[in-house]
Design an enzyme around this catalytic site. Structure first.
Site, PDB file in Angstrom:
ATOM      1  CG  HIS A  98      43.426  74.475   3.983  1.00 39.93           C
ATOM      2  ND1 HIS A  98      43.816  75.652   3.398  1.00 39.93           N
ATOM      3  CD2 HIS A  98      43.139  74.799   5.275  1.00 39.93           C
ATOM      4  CE1 HIS A  98      43.789  76.632   4.294  1.00 39.93           C
ATOM      5  NE2 HIS A  98      43.372  76.141   5.438  1.00 39.93           N
ATOM      6  CG  ASN A 171      45.173  80.809   5.522  1.00 37.79           C
ATOM      7  OD1 ASN A 171      45.410  79.718   5.014  1.00 37.79           O
ATOM      8  ND2 ASN A 171      44.336  80.970   6.532  1.00 37.79           N
ATOM      9  CE1 TYR A 385      47.475  73.177  11.628  1.00 35.96           C
ATOM     10  CE2 TYR A 385      47.927  72.698   9.342  1.00 35.96           C
ATOM     11  CZ  TYR A 385      47.367  73.512  10.293  1.00 35.96           C
ATOM     12  OH  TYR A 385      46.696  74.639   9.930  1.00 35.96           O
TER      13      TYR A 385
HETATM   14 FE1  HDE Z   1      44.968  74.802   9.361  1.00 31.99          FE
HETATM   15  N1  HDE Z   1      44.635  72.801   9.253  1.00 31.99           N
HETATM   16  N2  HDE Z   1      44.220  74.837  11.215  1.00 31.99           N
HETATM   17  N3  HDE Z   1      45.161  76.830   9.437  1.00 31.99           N
HETATM   18  N4  HDE Z   1      45.690  74.814   7.509  1.00 31.99           N
HETATM   19  C1  HDE Z   1      44.916  72.018   8.215  1.00 31.99           C
HETATM   20  O1  HDE Z   1      45.995  69.954   8.310  1.00 31.99           O
HETATM   21  C2  HDE Z   1      43.986  73.763  11.975  1.00 31.99           C
HETATM   22  C3  HDE Z   1      44.872  77.621  10.491  1.00 31.99           C
HETATM   23  C4  HDE Z   1      46.242  75.856   6.844  1.00 31.99           C
HETATM   24  O2  HDE Z   1      48.119  72.418   1.849  1.00 31.99           O
HETATM   25  C5  HDE Z   1      44.752  70.561   8.515  1.00 31.99           C
HETATM   26  O3  HDE Z   1      47.014  68.576   6.805  1.00 31.99           O
HETATM   27  C6  HDE Z   1      43.594  74.164  13.296  1.00 31.99           C
HETATM   28  C7  HDE Z   1      45.450  78.921  10.332  1.00 31.99           C
HETATM   29  C8  HDE Z   1      46.665  75.448   5.531  1.00 31.99           C
HETATM   30  O4  HDE Z   1      48.052  70.593   3.049  1.00 31.99           O
HETATM   31  C9  HDE Z   1      44.367  70.552   9.996  1.00 31.99           C
HETATM   32  C10 HDE Z   1      43.596  75.526  13.288  1.00 31.99           C
HETATM   33  C11 HDE Z   1      46.085  78.872   9.125  1.00 31.99           C
HETATM   34  C12 HDE Z   1      46.340  74.098   5.445  1.00 31.99           C
HETATM   35  C13 HDE Z   1      44.344  72.025  10.310  1.00 31.99           C
HETATM   36  C14 HDE Z   1      43.998  75.936  11.988  1.00 31.99           C
HETATM   37  C15 HDE Z   1      45.879  77.573   8.579  1.00 31.99           C
HETATM   38  C16 HDE Z   1      45.757  73.726   6.691  1.00 31.99           C
HETATM   39  C17 HDE Z   1      43.819  69.827   7.591  1.00 31.99           C
HETATM   40  C18 HDE Z   1      43.220  76.448  14.420  1.00 31.99           C
HETATM   41  C19 HDE Z   1      46.837  80.002   8.429  1.00 31.99           C
HETATM   42  C20 HDE Z   1      46.535  73.201   4.251  1.00 31.99           C
HETATM   43  C21 HDE Z   1      44.677  68.876   6.793  1.00 31.99           C
HETATM   44  C22 HDE Z   1      44.192  76.476  15.446  1.00 31.99           C
HETATM   45  C23 HDE Z   1      48.036  80.405   9.137  1.00 31.99           C
HETATM   46  C24 HDE Z   1      47.891  72.637   4.187  1.00 31.99           C
HETATM   47  C25 HDE Z   1      46.013  69.095   7.258  1.00 31.99           C
HETATM   48  C26 HDE Z   1      48.038  71.810   2.929  1.00 31.99           C
HETATM   49  C27 HDE Z   1      45.341  72.429   7.010  1.00 31.99           C
HETATM   50  C28 HDE Z   1      44.062  72.455  11.544  1.00 31.99           C
HETATM   51  C29 HDE Z   1      44.066  77.284  11.626  1.00 31.99           C
HETATM   52  C30 HDE Z   1      46.403  77.219   7.302  1.00 31.99           C
HETATM   53  C31 HDE Z   1      43.092  69.835  10.341  1.00 31.99           C
HETATM   54  C32 HDE Z   1      43.246  73.259  14.442  1.00 31.99           C
HETATM   55  C33 HDE Z   1      45.403  80.078  11.314  1.00 31.99           C
HETATM   56  C34 HDE Z   1      47.305  76.325   4.464  1.00 31.99           C
HETATM   57  O5  HDE Z   1      45.351  69.914  10.750  1.00 31.99           O
END
Ligand code: HDE
Length: 706
Positions: A98, A171, A385
């Site tokens: 993202h 999402n 996060y």
């Molecule tokens: Fe994320 N995801 N994600 N994700 N995600 C990040 O956090 C992660 C997942 C989502 O505008 C990171 O600040 C793991 C699902 C959005 O700043 C990180 C897993 C969904 C955003 C991270 C998921 C998301 C992130 C990268 C599996 C939809 C952007 C930078 C368990 C519900 C937020 C940060 C923004 C961002 C990890 C799965 C949505 C690395 C480990 C499912 C919208 O922490």
């Protein structure tokens, strides 16, 4: 000659800023010091004095300190050193996923109070307003990648509630690729640039992604969504959002109700065509960012309704899927979405870095009244996060950054750390303490009644037992909902899915991966598998045995974009192509009609000086929702010889858009081979109506779809 009334003069105010002598070195010759005055636009123009970070006024921001005009730069030049030092460190690590995002401030308004379901502050009273900051993003590409790849979009909302920050980090697709957080690094590694070659950027159409998904059948449902037009949004303002996981709402009596969150765009959903998205990437890599910024800047505030699907344990138990499985959705027809609020985004960030880049979302940020379930994907995110913010923002005090700070009172006994901004007073940095008895400030105390308490989960979704690395039984159904999604689409949408898979697999060079994907598709839908196999000119492989036989679920119209299209011109942009001889009145009338219908007219001419908003070569029709050709015979004849004009019309037709044209424009239409259909009209009311929609029936005539 047409001179469309466009008073926007080319940005010129700063043109002279650095002009001429301003940057010439001062040779110390008499009278030459005027360059400093020019460069600053004058000392007495009301601007504050420029200073160093230590507050020392800077006398010269143009020249470093030298030993003689042609001599070496001096190490003692603290003005230069500080400026370059700070510049060298301007970048922070981009988000691992993202990374590319755009955001805006706004307001969430409760339209239906639900204290019976939750004690969360934003939902206690109809009309209650809560400030929000919302960031949309692509997933796979880096921060500098384009806005329109085929990709999932992030939809993250920070609610600054009266009882703390609540982040709903979702999402634009209601399910996820994987069921367990332990697979997330593998998934992301596979979709990002391949490790040895460093490409492709922001694209899933390559070996490693399809290799991974073909080996992980749980991805199949989301793969269907990813290959649909959901991943090609026309605008960030025109897409849905989902919290994905099953959460809990908890009311004041401590009763828990399961909940899934939905955002529904007031402008309706709209997607581009694949070919269009690819061309937009070249024409305007910032297409979505610009669209969001300009809409808000122009007072056309995008809005979404917040809806909830709520259900109890009995419902959860009765479903043929597990509500803790993030690869599954709950059909709206089975559990209706109840609208409880509206979010309006009405203020652009004042500074991209300070706000959009530094905003730190965390699914673990919940407020009293909202709680988690044991969804293993959600549980993994709760760890991830917070961890990522420390790496990215570099300090445990990232919550003090203005964009991350709660807007309600915040106090505790946490102290110190990198970049501490707060200056806590007194000795009370521990608890319990009895300093108040000595007349000192003893600091805050816990609040058992109003503080956050975790729901004491003892129901179906929180069975605990032996320590095992396993998944619940129903998680093994990988295909039923992929089938549900595919079969809920219109014929045209199904063709888009099949075509997208053909396109992507055609970029996959490992033949065994192509075979494995198609073998899995047979579990979803035989017709889909056959179409894809034909599109790849390969034999239909044997079906991969499913871990759990898929079932047929009742189709859900809510899953289709086209079945829910809103034919409105609001928020849409109509390109008006005119020439040197076009009639001003025609242009004015058309503009009036477009604006009356809620749209925006954007005037395009071969030369900008004709009063256009954009020059033809730089304003291809892919950037607009519909096109009007307000041309005279001479203009049309001229443009029929111009590749940019021909492409303009050809793309508008190929991307299934309405084309309104004067009779005299016919030679241009003929040159392109535009065939008459409902979307090709004259310039009257019929065009304004047609401009609000796409003509998907036209598609088989303009391209081969699988
Ligand atoms: Fe994320 N995801 N994600 N994700 N995600 C990040 O956090 C992660 C997942 C989502 O505008 C990171 O600040 C793991 C699902 C959005 O700043 C990180 C897993 C969904 C955003 C991270 C998921 C998301 C992130 C990268 C599996 C939809 C952007 C930078 C368990 C519900 C937020 C940060 C923004 C961002 C990890 C799965 C949505 C690395 C480990 C499912 C919208 O922490």
């Amino acid at each position: 000659m047409a001179q469309k009334k466009n008073d926007r003069s080319p940005a010129g105010s700063n043109a002279d800023y650095a002009g001429g002598e301003a940057f010439a070195s001062s040779r110390g010759e008499g009278g030459e010091t005027h360059h400093q005055v020019d460069a600053k636009g004058g000392h007495d123009d009301g601007n504050a004095h420029l200073t160093t970070n230590q507050g020392i006024r800077v006398s010269d921001n143009q020249n470093s300190l030298k030993s003689g005009a042609r001599g070496p730069v001096l190490l003692e030049d603290f003005v230069l050193r500080e400026k370059i030092f700070h510049f060298d460190h301007e970048r922070i690590p981009e988000r691992i996923v993202h990374a590319r995002g755009s955001a805006a401030h706004g307001t969430f308004t409760c339209t239906k109070a639900i204290p019976n379901l939750t004690r969360a502050a934003p939902f206690q009273k109809k009309g209650k307003k809560t400030p929000v900051f919302t960031r949309f993003s692509t997933v796979a590409g880096g921060a500098g990648s384009v806005d329109t790849p085929r990709d999932v979009r992030g939809f993250a909302v920070k609610f600054y509630t009266d009882e703390g920050n609540w982040d709903l980090v979702g999402n634009n697709i209601p399910v996820f690729f994987i069921q367990d957080a332990i697979k997330f690094p593998d998934l992301i590694h596979s979709v990002k640039m391949e490790a040895d070659r460093g490409y492709p950027q922001a694209a899933s159409a390559h070996d490693t992604f399809w290799d991974f998904v073909s080996l992980m059948p749980e991805t199949m449902h989301m793969v269907m969504w990813a290959m649909s037009d959901r991943t090609l949004p026309r605008s960030l303002r025109m897409m849905e959002g989902f919290g994905i996981h099953t959460f809990r709402l908890v009311n004041a009596q401590g009763k828990s109700t399961f909940c899934k969150f939905h955002w529904k765009p007031v402008l309706g959903m709209q997607s581009t065509c694949w070919d269009e998205a690819v061309k937009i990437a070249g024409a305007d890599p910032d297409y979505h960012r610009r669209d969001l910024f300009e809409a808000i800047d122009g007072g056309d505030f995008p809005a979404w309704e917040l809806g909830i699907q709520t259900f109890d344990e009995e419902f959860a138990r009765a479903q043929p899927y597990d509500v803790l499985d993030s690869t599954k959705l709950i059909p709206e027809e089975l559990c209706p979405v109840e609208i409880i609020g509206r979010m309006e985004l009405n203020r652009n960030p004042a500074n991209f870095f300070a706000e959009t880049e530094q905003v730190a979302f965390c699914p673990g940020n919940v407020v009293p009244g909202i709680d988690f379930t044991a969804d293993p994907l959600l549980q993994g995110r709760l760890f991830s996060y917070l961890d990522t913010q420390l790496k990215r923002l570099g300090s445990t005090n990232f919550h003090q950054l203005p964009i991350n700070a709660p807007k309600c009172p915040m106090q505790n006994f946490q102290r110190d750390g990198h970049m501490q901004m707060a200056v806590p007073e007194g000795r009370a940095n521990y608890e319990p303490n009895s300093l108040a008895q000595a007349g000192e400030d003893g600091g805050p105390r816990e609040c058992p009644e109003t503080g956050f308490t975790s729901f004491a989960a003892q129901d179906v979704v929180s069975e605990s037992g032996d320590k095992l690395r396993v998944r619940p039984e129903l998680f093994a159904d990988h295909y039923s909902q992929a089938r549900l999604f595919y079969r809920s689409q219109t014929e045209n949408e199904q063709a888009h899915i099949a075509s997208a898979i053909v396109f992507e697999l055609s970029k996959v060079m490992l033949e065994h991966v192509r075979v494995r994907v198609v073998a899995r598709l047979r579990n979803i839908d035989e017709d889909l598998a056959t179409r894809v196999a034909e599109g790849l000119a390969m034999d239909l492989p044997a079906k991969t045995p499913a871990a759990r036989e898929p079932i047929d679920m009742t189709a859900s119209a809510a899953l289709s974009i086209q079945k829910n299209a809103k034919p409105v011109l609001d928020g849409r942009k109509v390109a008006v192509l005119f020439g040197e001889h076009s009639d001003q009145k025609d242009l004015d009338d058309l503009e009036g009609a477009i604006e009356k219908a809620g749209g925006t007219a954007f005037f395009i001419a071969p030369k900008i000086g004709l009063g256009a908003d954009g020059q033809l070569a730089g304003s291809p029709s892919v950037l607009f929702d519909a096109v009007a050709l307000v041309l005279t015979k001479d203009d049309a004849a001229e443009m029929a010889k111009d590749g940019a004009a021909v492409q303009f019309v050809m793309d508008a037709f190929g991307h299934l858009k309405a084309i309104g044209a004067t009779k005299a424009a016919q030679p241009l239409l003929d040159k392109v081979g535009v065939a008459a259909d409902d979307g090709v009209t004259d310039l009257g009311a019929a065009f304004v109506k047609a401009a609000a929609q796409r003509f998907y029936d036209r598609e088989p005539k303009v391209r081969v779809i699988a």
